[in-house]
Design a protein around this motif. Structure first.
Motif, PDB file in Angstrom:
ATOM      1  N   GLU A  36       0.832  -1.208   0.000  1.00  0.00           N
ATOM      2  CA  GLU A  36       0.000   0.000   0.000  1.00  0.00           C
ATOM      3  C   GLU A  36       0.865   1.256   0.000  1.00  0.00           C
ATOM      4  OE1 GLU A  36      -2.560  -0.374   3.315  1.00  0.00           O
ATOM      5  OE2 GLU A  36      -3.918  -1.814   2.342  1.00  0.00           O
ATOM      6  N   PHE A  37       1.993   1.198   0.715  1.00  0.00           N
ATOM      7  CA  PHE A  37       2.917   2.323   0.721  1.00  0.00           C
ATOM      8  C   PHE A  37       3.461   2.585  -0.691  1.00  0.00           C
ATOM      9  CE2 PHE A  37       7.373   3.700   0.865  1.00  0.00           C
ATOM     10  CZ  PHE A  37       7.244   4.922   1.502  1.00  0.00           C
ATOM     11  N   LEU A  38       3.834   1.529  -1.401  1.00  0.00           N
ATOM     12  CA  LEU A  38       4.345   1.682  -2.765  1.00  0.00           C
ATOM     13  C   LEU A  38       3.274   2.255  -3.693  1.00  0.00           C
ATOM     14  CD1 LEU A  38       6.445  -1.584  -3.266  1.00  0.00           C
ATOM     15  CD2 LEU A  38       7.278   0.733  -2.782  1.00  0.00           C
ATOM     16  N   GLN A  39       2.024   1.836  -3.536  1.00  0.00           N
ATOM     17  CA  GLN A  39       0.943   2.371  -4.359  1.00  0.00           C
ATOM     18  C   GLN A  39       0.777   3.867  -4.144  1.00  0.00           C
ATOM     19  OE1 GLN A  39      -1.832  -1.700  -4.371  1.00  0.00           O
ATOM     20  NE2 GLN A  39      -2.568   0.157  -3.406  1.00  0.00           N
ATOM     21  N   ARG A  40       0.846   4.299  -2.876  1.00  0.00           N
ATOM     22  CA  ARG A  40       0.706   5.729  -2.580  1.00  0.00           C
ATOM     23  C   ARG A  40       1.882   6.520  -3.133  1.00  0.00           C
ATOM     24  NH1 ARG A  40      -0.776   3.601   2.487  1.00  0.00           N
ATOM     25  NH2 ARG A  40       1.274   4.194   3.336  1.00  0.00           N
ATOM     26  N   GLN A  41       3.088   5.972  -3.029  1.00  0.00           N
ATOM     27  CA  GLN A  41       4.262   6.666  -3.532  1.00  0.00           C
ATOM     28  C   GLN A  41       4.191   6.815  -5.055  1.00  0.00           C
ATOM     29  OE1 GLN A  41       6.830   8.134  -1.664  1.00  0.00           O
ATOM     30  NE2 GLN A  41       5.266   7.728  -0.114  1.00  0.00           N
ATOM     31  N   ALA A  43       1.504   6.959  -6.948  1.00  0.00           N
ATOM     32  CA  ALA A  43       0.490   7.961  -7.268  1.00  0.00           C
ATOM     33  C   ALA A  43       0.995   9.366  -6.982  1.00  0.00           C
ATOM     34  CB  ALA A  43      -0.785   7.682  -6.476  1.00  0.00           C
ATOM     35  N   GLY A  44       1.854   9.519  -5.962  1.00  0.00           N
ATOM     36  CA  GLY A  44       2.392  10.834  -5.649  1.00  0.00           C
ATOM     37  C   GLY A  44       3.417  11.304  -6.664  1.00  0.00           C
ATOM     38  N   ARG A  50      -3.164   5.672 -10.744  1.00  0.00           N
ATOM     39  CA  ARG A  50      -3.801   4.977  -9.620  1.00  0.00           C
ATOM     40  C   ARG A  50      -3.583   3.483  -9.795  1.00  0.00           C
ATOM     41  NH1 ARG A  50      -7.612   5.720  -5.663  1.00  0.00           N
ATOM     42  NH2 ARG A  50      -8.919   3.921  -5.169  1.00  0.00           N
ATOM     43  N   ILE A  51      -2.973   2.835  -8.779  1.00  0.00           N
ATOM     44  CA  ILE A  51      -2.693   1.400  -8.808  1.00  0.00           C
ATOM     45  C   ILE A  51      -3.484   0.740  -7.695  1.00  0.00           C
ATOM     46  CG2 ILE A  51      -0.926  -0.386  -8.676  1.00  0.00           C
ATOM     47  CD1 ILE A  51       1.122   1.679  -9.530  1.00  0.00           C
ATOM     48  N   GLU A  52      -4.119  -0.370  -8.010  1.00  0.00           N
ATOM     49  CA  GLU A  52      -4.889  -1.143  -7.025  1.00  0.00           C
ATOM     50  C   GLU A  52      -4.428  -2.597  -7.065  1.00  0.00           C
ATOM     51  OE1 GLU A  52      -8.991  -0.731  -7.940  1.00  0.00           O
ATOM     52  OE2 GLU A  52      -8.947   1.468  -7.989  1.00  0.00           O
ATOM     53  N   GLY A  53      -4.395  -3.211  -5.891  1.00  0.00           N
ATOM     54  CA  GLY A  53      -4.097  -4.639  -5.808  1.00  0.00           C
ATOM     55  C   GLY A  53      -2.681  -4.992  -6.186  1.00  0.00           C
ATOM     56  N   LEU A  54      -1.699  -4.210  -5.706  1.00  0.00           N
ATOM     57  CA  LEU A  54      -0.295  -4.501  -5.991  1.00  0.00           C
ATOM     58  C   LEU A  54       0.098  -5.811  -5.318  1.00  0.00           C
ATOM     59  CD1 LEU A  54       2.081  -3.064  -7.468  1.00  0.00           C
ATOM     60  CD2 LEU A  54       2.816  -2.259  -5.217  1.00  0.00           C
ATOM     61  N   ARG A  55       0.848  -6.632  -6.037  1.00  0.00           N
ATOM     62  CA  ARG A  55       1.253  -7.934  -5.485  1.00  0.00           C
ATOM     63  C   ARG A  55       2.673  -8.270  -5.922  1.00  0.00           C
ATOM     64  NH1 ARG A  55      -2.606  -9.080  -9.538  1.00  0.00           N
ATOM     65  NH2 ARG A  55      -1.732 -10.271 -11.305  1.00  0.00           N
ATOM     66  N   ALA A  65      -3.781  -5.591  -9.766  1.00  0.00           N
ATOM     67  CA  ALA A  65      -5.136  -5.911 -10.197  1.00  0.00           C
ATOM     68  C   ALA A  65      -5.659  -4.891 -11.191  1.00  0.00           C
ATOM     69  CB  ALA A  65      -6.065  -6.001  -8.989  1.00  0.00           C
ATOM     70  N   ARG A  66      -5.330  -3.619 -10.951  1.00  0.00           N
ATOM     71  CA  ARG A  66      -5.821  -2.558 -11.845  1.00  0.00           C
ATOM     72  C   ARG A  66      -4.873  -1.374 -11.800  1.00  0.00           C
ATOM     73  NH1 ARG A  66      -9.058   2.009 -12.348  1.00  0.00           N
ATOM     74  NH2 ARG A  66     -10.664   1.912 -13.984  1.00  0.00           N
ATOM     75  N   LEU A  67      -4.581  -0.818 -12.980  1.00  0.00           N
ATOM     76  CA  LEU A  67      -3.771   0.389 -13.091  1.00  0.00           C
ATOM     77  C   LEU A  67      -4.493   1.349 -14.028  1.00  0.00           C
ATOM     78  CD1 LEU A  67       0.072   0.640 -13.539  1.00  0.00           C
ATOM     79  CD2 LEU A  67      -1.442   1.963 -15.024  1.00  0.00           C
ATOM     80  N   GLY A  68      -4.788   2.536 -13.558  1.00  0.00           N
ATOM     81  CA  GLY A  68      -5.484   3.528 -14.371  1.00  0.00           C
ATOM     82  C   GLY A  68      -4.708   4.821 -14.443  1.00  0.00           C
ATOM     83  N   TYR A  69      -4.892   5.530 -15.534  1.00  0.00           N
ATOM     84  CA  TYR A  69      -4.215   6.812 -15.708  1.00  0.00           C
ATOM     85  C   TYR A  69      -5.237   7.822 -16.196  1.00  0.00           C
ATOM     86  CZ  TYR A  69      -0.320   9.967 -16.563  1.00  0.00           C
ATOM     87  OH  TYR A  69       0.553  11.027 -16.513  1.00  0.00           O
ATOM     88  N   ALA A  70      -5.267   8.983 -15.562  1.00  0.00           N
ATOM     89  CA  ALA A  70      -6.274  10.002 -15.862  1.00  0.00           C
ATOM     90  C   ALA A  70      -5.608  11.336 -16.135  1.00  0.00           C
ATOM     91  CB  ALA A  70      -7.252  10.139 -14.702  1.00  0.00           C
ATOM     92  N   ASP A  71      -6.308  12.180 -16.917  1.00  0.00           N
ATOM     93  CA  ASP A  71      -5.884  13.551 -17.125  1.00  0.00           C
ATOM     94  C   ASP A  71      -7.018  14.467 -16.670  1.00  0.00           C
ATOM     95  OD1 ASP A  71      -7.773  13.340 -19.132  1.00  0.00           O
ATOM     96  OD2 ASP A  71      -6.317  13.211 -20.750  1.00  0.00           O
ATOM     97  N   ALA A  72      -7.005  15.709 -17.101  1.00  0.00           N
ATOM     98  CA  ALA A  72      -8.021  16.666 -16.646  1.00  0.00           C
ATOM     99  C   ALA A  72      -9.421  16.273 -17.097  1.00  0.00           C
ATOM    100  CB  ALA A  72      -7.680  18.065 -17.163  1.00  0.00           C
ATOM    101  N   GLU A  73      -9.531  15.474 -18.148  1.00  0.00           N
ATOM    102  CA  GLU A  73     -10.830  15.051 -18.662  1.00  0.00           C
ATOM    103  C   GLU A  73     -11.302  13.722 -18.087  1.00  0.00           C
ATOM    104  OE1 GLU A  73     -10.710  15.086 -22.900  1.00  0.00           O
ATOM    105  OE2 GLU A  73      -9.811  17.077 -23.012  1.00  0.00           O
TER     106      GLU A  73
END
Length: 382
Positions: A36-41, A43-44, A50-55, A65-73
């Motif tokens: 969870e610490f690595l996921q937060r780092q 994203a920062g 945004r990373i979910e379910g790191l293993r 499990a899931r990796l998403g990338y977003a912009d202003a839209e």
């Protein structure tokens, strides 16, 4: 003797403490709190990620499990059930070996929002793209993406693909093989690539086959009545240095529309390019019915260069049609649109060809030479 023992003990402590800390750190990042610490780092450091379910287990395995990338839209790309598997023992032989780079699903809803325009890249010493210089070789044993879902804004219509491949980067050269299959329709593309920028050499073979009414055919204006049951096929090979690579191209939609070309293509680091080609084109369904017997098939020969200054040097352009031949030589300044061309038209049957031509089309009285108009002399004031 006691001093020797003390020195040896101190050296052992200096070696074992970092190893113990590293082992402890690896053990911690493989816990739920560490992941969870690595996921937060992550994203920062990367806005919009945004990373979910790191293993793991790290460092040999990294999955999510899931990796998403977003912009202003909003979110524009999502990866699901991804994994990177490394063979760390291969580092002992000087190779960073990636056993698997996988994802069950990649969904690209749209292209990312355009950012600030990057400054133009200054011309390099070579035309071919440079490769990273690494202290070890890199081997990718398997690239596998089960589903690549492209939204309609990406290519004009929604499409689903699967991708497999492998690659190796070693001694300044890249070898790669990719295979792309469409899952929601019948289409397949494959690419084999060998790139050695230091030797200024590229070897590539591309094939593409698509069922009637496919994605690529939709970008080509169809004849009256559409393409019907005509499949699309393309095969291209390119081999040699940028100063003169051998090209062979075969493409067609069914039997009635096609292009064959072979010869040499060339490019310069400042953005110039040229070609010496011969071939034949067939496009009768795209022409008015009365012109088809006169214009197709069309044989052609081309020898031309377009330098960075945009002054086209046309050494030869020859067109051979059933109705006759057309040749052109000279130059064209694309910046000023100034022409200095010699055009020669020779008709097999001028009377029959003139009857088939529409008003305003070139006929027997067509001018054979056209130059840019000379500037008017300046007027003298009295």
């Amino acid at each position: 003797m006691r001093i020797v023992k003390w020195v040896m003990g101190a050296l052992a402590l200096l070696i074992l403490v970092p190893v113990a800390l590293l082992a402890g750190g690896l053990a911690w990042v493989n816990t739920e709190g560490g992941r969870e610490f690595l996921q937060r780092q992550a994203a920062g450091f990367v806005p919009g990620l945004r990373i979910e379910g790191l293993r793991g287990p790290l460092p040999g395995r990294l999955g999510f499990a899931r990796l998403g990338y977003a912009d202003a839209e909003g979110e524009w790309v999502v990866l699901e059930d991804g994994q990177v598997a490394l063979d760390l023992t291969a580092l002992l032989s000087g190779t960073l070996r990636v056993e698997r780079l996988e994802a069950a699903r990649v969904a690209l809803a749209r292209l990312p929002a355009a950012g600030p325009e990057a400054p133009p890249t200054p011309p390099g010493e070579t035309v071919l793209p440079s490769l990273p210089s690494l202290p070890v070789a890199v081997a990718l044993d398997r690239l596998a993406i089960g589903r690549i879902e492209l939204g309609a804004p990406v290519l004009g219509q929604a499409a689903v693909f699967a991708l497999d491949g492998n690659a190796r980067l070693e001694s300044g050269g890249l070898l790669a093989a990719l295979d792309l299959r469409r899952l929601d329709a019948e289409a397949r593309a494959s690419l084999n690539l060998a790139l050695t920028p230091a030797a200024d050499r590229l070897s590539a073979r591309l094939t593409f086959d698509e069922a009637p009414g496919g994605l690529v055919a939709g970008f080509i204006p169809p004849p009256e009545g559409g393409w019907g049951e005509a499949p699309l096929h393309l095969a291209m090979t390119l081999d040699g240095p940028a100063s003169g690579a051998a090209l062979d191209l075969r493409a067609g939609i069914g039997e009635a529309v096609g292009l064959q070309a072979s010869g040499m293509v060339r490019a310069t680091p400042d953005g110039g390019f040229g070609a010496t080609l011969r071939g034949e084109a067939r496009a009768a369904p795209l022409l008015p019915a009365e012109l088809r017997p006169l214009a197709m098939p069309l044989g052609f020969a081309l020898d031309a260069d377009l330098p960075a200054n945009r002054r086209l040097a046309l050494r030869d352009l020859s067109l051979a049609l059933p109705a006759g031949t057309v040749t052109a030589k000279g130059g064209v300044d694309l910046g000023t649109e100034a022409l200095d061309l010699r055009l020669v038209l020779a008709l097999v049957d001028p009377g029959n060809s003139a009857r088939c031509c529409r008003p305003g089309w070139p006929g027997p009285g067509w001018p054979r030479r056209r130059r840019s108009p000379a500037p008017s002399p300046p007027r003298r004031s009295t």
